[in-house]
Motif scaffolding. Structure first.
Motif, PDB file in Angstrom:
ATOM      1  N   THR A  97     -24.453 -27.893   9.769  1.00  0.00           N
ATOM      2  CA  THR A  97     -24.884 -26.819  11.044  1.00  0.00           C
ATOM      3  C   THR A  97     -24.000 -27.293  12.255  1.00  0.00           C
ATOM      4  O   THR A  97     -24.319 -28.362  13.051  1.00  0.00           O
ATOM      5  N   THR A  98     -22.757 -26.538  12.655  1.00  0.00           N
ATOM      6  CA  THR A  98     -22.089 -26.976  13.895  1.00  0.00           C
ATOM      7  C   THR A  98     -22.566 -25.829  14.860  1.00  0.00           C
ATOM      8  O   THR A  98     -23.692 -25.499  14.910  1.00  0.00           O
ATOM      9  N   SER A  99     -21.916 -25.683  15.965  1.00  0.00           N
ATOM     10  CA  SER A  99     -22.262 -24.904  17.100  1.00  0.00           C
ATOM     11  C   SER A  99     -21.432 -24.413  17.942  1.00  0.00           C
ATOM     12  O   SER A  99     -20.236 -24.971  17.938  1.00  0.00           O
ATOM     13  N   SER A 100     -21.525 -23.357  18.472  1.00  0.00           N
ATOM     14  CA  SER A 100     -20.350 -22.934  19.368  1.00  0.00           C
ATOM     15  C   SER A 100     -20.306 -23.711  20.703  1.00  0.00           C
ATOM     16  O   SER A 100     -19.149 -23.995  21.247  1.00  0.00           O
ATOM     17  N   THR A 101     -21.292 -24.633  20.851  1.00  0.00           N
ATOM     18  CA  THR A 101     -20.963 -25.704  21.704  1.00  0.00           C
ATOM     19  C   THR A 101     -19.909 -26.918  21.215  1.00  0.00           C
ATOM     20  O   THR A 101     -19.142 -27.132  22.116  1.00  0.00           O
ATOM     21  N   GLY A 102     -19.994 -26.872  20.194  1.00  0.00           N
ATOM     22  CA  GLY A 102     -18.911 -27.987  19.682  1.00  0.00           C
ATOM     23  C   GLY A 102     -17.600 -27.253  19.488  1.00  0.00           C
ATOM     24  O   GLY A 102     -16.620 -27.913  19.911  1.00  0.00           O
ATOM     25  N   LEU A 103     -17.430 -26.200  19.240  1.00  0.00           N
ATOM     26  CA  LEU A 103     -16.262 -25.276  19.121  1.00  0.00           C
ATOM     27  C   LEU A 103     -15.826 -24.889  20.347  1.00  0.00           C
ATOM     28  O   LEU A 103     -14.509 -25.000  20.562  1.00  0.00           O
ATOM     29  N   TYR A 104     -16.520 -24.700  21.443  1.00  0.00           N
ATOM     30  CA  TYR A 104     -15.879 -23.898  22.558  1.00  0.00           C
ATOM     31  C   TYR A 104     -16.498 -24.691  23.780  1.00  0.00           C
ATOM     32  O   TYR A 104     -15.962 -24.635  24.915  1.00  0.00           O
ATOM     33  N   GLY A 105     -17.403 -25.507  23.796  1.00  0.00           N
ATOM     34  CA  GLY A 105     -18.040 -26.429  24.776  1.00  0.00           C
ATOM     35  C   GLY A 105     -18.973 -25.462  25.665  1.00  0.00           C
ATOM     36  O   GLY A 105     -19.281 -24.121  25.527  1.00  0.00           O
ATOM     37  N   GLY A 124     -22.223 -31.357  21.714  1.00  0.00           N
ATOM     38  CA  GLY A 124     -21.130 -30.557  21.616  1.00  0.00           C
ATOM     39  C   GLY A 124     -20.220 -31.613  20.591  1.00  0.00           C
ATOM     40  O   GLY A 124     -19.444 -31.152  19.663  1.00  0.00           O
ATOM     41  N   ALA A 125     -19.997 -33.102  21.051  1.00  0.00           N
ATOM     42  CA  ALA A 125     -19.187 -33.798  20.430  1.00  0.00           C
ATOM     43  C   ALA A 125     -19.652 -34.017  18.847  1.00  0.00           C
ATOM     44  O   ALA A 125     -18.796 -34.241  17.934  1.00  0.00           O
ATOM     45  N   ALA A 126     -21.070 -33.981  18.665  1.00  0.00           N
ATOM     46  CA  ALA A 126     -21.541 -34.323  17.521  1.00  0.00           C
ATOM     47  C   ALA A 126     -21.303 -33.011  16.460  1.00  0.00           C
ATOM     48  O   ALA A 126     -21.048 -33.277  15.382  1.00  0.00           O
ATOM     49  N   LYS A 127     -21.302 -31.837  17.155  1.00  0.00           N
ATOM     50  CA  LYS A 127     -21.319 -30.763  16.283  1.00  0.00           C
ATOM     51  C   LYS A 127     -19.883 -30.380  15.950  1.00  0.00           C
ATOM     52  O   LYS A 127     -19.583 -29.950  15.036  1.00  0.00           O
ATOM     53  N   MET A 128     -18.824 -30.765  16.830  1.00  0.00           N
ATOM     54  CA  MET A 128     -17.307 -30.637  16.443  1.00  0.00           C
ATOM     55  C   MET A 128     -17.132 -31.877  15.501  1.00  0.00           C
ATOM     56  O   MET A 128     -16.109 -31.514  14.394  1.00  0.00           O
ATOM     57  N   ALA A 129     -17.773 -32.868  15.549  1.00  0.00           N
ATOM     58  CA  ALA A 129     -17.536 -33.990  14.389  1.00  0.00           C
ATOM     59  C   ALA A 129     -17.880 -33.507  13.114  1.00  0.00           C
ATOM     60  O   ALA A 129     -17.245 -33.774  12.039  1.00  0.00           O
ATOM     61  N   LEU A 130     -18.986 -32.726  13.129  1.00  0.00           N
ATOM     62  CA  LEU A 130     -19.300 -31.995  11.650  1.00  0.00           C
ATOM     63  C   LEU A 130     -18.193 -30.963  11.102  1.00  0.00           C
ATOM     64  O   LEU A 130     -18.216 -31.031   9.847  1.00  0.00           O
ATOM     65  N   VAL A 131     -17.463 -30.541  11.909  1.00  0.00           N
ATOM     66  CA  VAL A 131     -16.419 -29.636  11.455  1.00  0.00           C
ATOM     67  C   VAL A 131     -15.312 -30.572  10.680  1.00  0.00           C
ATOM     68  O   VAL A 131     -14.937 -30.170   9.881  1.00  0.00           O
TER      69      VAL A 131
END
Length: 303
Positions: A151-159, A167-174
């Protein structure tokens, strides 16, 4: 049209005591999956813990004629996560699906954020998913089948303001998904990401009521079902909300070869428009493709 059916499959859903995780568990069970309903039962910020909420979801699944068991492990505790996976294997003999959904929030602007709050959010989202994935990986390799959803997030993808840790954690999952999809391919382990837009207790109070009504979490569940189905793609970043379904891509522009001379920094500054031009951009299938593009341009410039 292919039917999505999970009969005979065993799924683990983390953070499934409420919100989107609960709906994921119910959605999988409704289509035949046996489900481990995992939830620490803590507050949105990760404090506290009780299996009461998860047990209610198990009861819902059983009342509808499905099979489910409860688990209260913290995803940050690798030993507890290993025991959770063993619990599923002892009960049903296998694990086919892992939905990494557990998460917490500790929102503040970066200037005001304590590093402990940064570290904890990364630990739950990133290390929690890594722990759960590591615990199922060998079993999926042995059975030559697995479906894993991050489960990522638009916060990770786009801030998003106030969510540097999240956001850092969610982009790391990508990034985790990108590599695991490559490593899992030969054993039919498919790994995808889902960036949901959903009204849950984690978004409560952040959005206007009419928006909350539009982004019912139920509208996200179809994407999860596709992403962990037998027919699933791999290495896809799904986005979903309010009945709209999209995909996000990490792309690479064609760029420009400038070589290396004393004035390359100035020439690069002048060429930034060309460097960032999205026309002709590609979606690399591995990290090596970036280097390939760069070397090919360098060699072409020498000819």
């Amino acid at each position: 049209m292919d039917k999505i059916d999970f009969t005979g499959r065993v799924a683990i859903v983390t953070g499934a005591g409420g919100g989107l995780g609960r709906l994921h568990a119910l959605g999988l069970a409704a289509r035949g999956a046996k489900v481990v309903v995992n939830d620490l039962g803590g507050a949105v910020d990760g404090t506290g813990g009780s299996v009461t909420a998860a047990q209610k979801v198990v009861d819902e699944i059983k009342a509808a004629g499905g099979e489910a068991i409860v688990n209260g492990a913290s995803v940050t505790d690798f030993a507890a996560v290993q025991a959770m996976v063993q619990q599923a294997i002892d009960a049903w003999g296998r694990v086919d699906i892992l939905v990494n959904n557990a998460g917490i929030l500790r929102d503040k602007s970066f200037a005001k954020m304590e590093l402990d709050d940064f570290r904890l959010v990364v630990d739950v989202h990133l290390m929690g998913a890594a722990n759960c994935t590591k615990a199922v990986w060998a079993h999926m390799v042995a059975q030559k089948y697995g479906r894993i959803l991050m489960t990522t997030s638009s916060t990770g993808l786009y801030g998003n303001f106030g969510q540097a840790n999240y956001g850092a954690a969610k982009m790391a999952l990508v990034g985790l998904m990108q590599t695991l999809s490559i490593e899992g391919a030969k054993n039919d382990i498919r790994v995808n990401c889902l960036a949901p837009t959903a009204a849950t207790r984690m978004t409560e109070g952040l959005l206007p009521p009419e928006v909350m009504e539009a982004i019912l979490p139920e509208t996200v569940v179809p994407t999860m079902l596709v992403a962990v189905s037998e027919q699933a793609p791999t290495r896809t970043i799904f986005c979903a909300g309010a009945g709209t379904y999209e995909a996000a891509h990490i792309t690479l522009t064609q760029g420009v070869h400038l070589g290396l001379t004393p004035d390359t920094p100035e020439r690069l500054l002048a060429a930034l428009g060309q460097v960032t031009d999205s026309q002709g951009e590609t979606v690399p299938m591995s990290g090596a493709e970036q280097g390939t593009n760069e070397v090919q341009k360098a060699l072409a410039a020498r000819r």
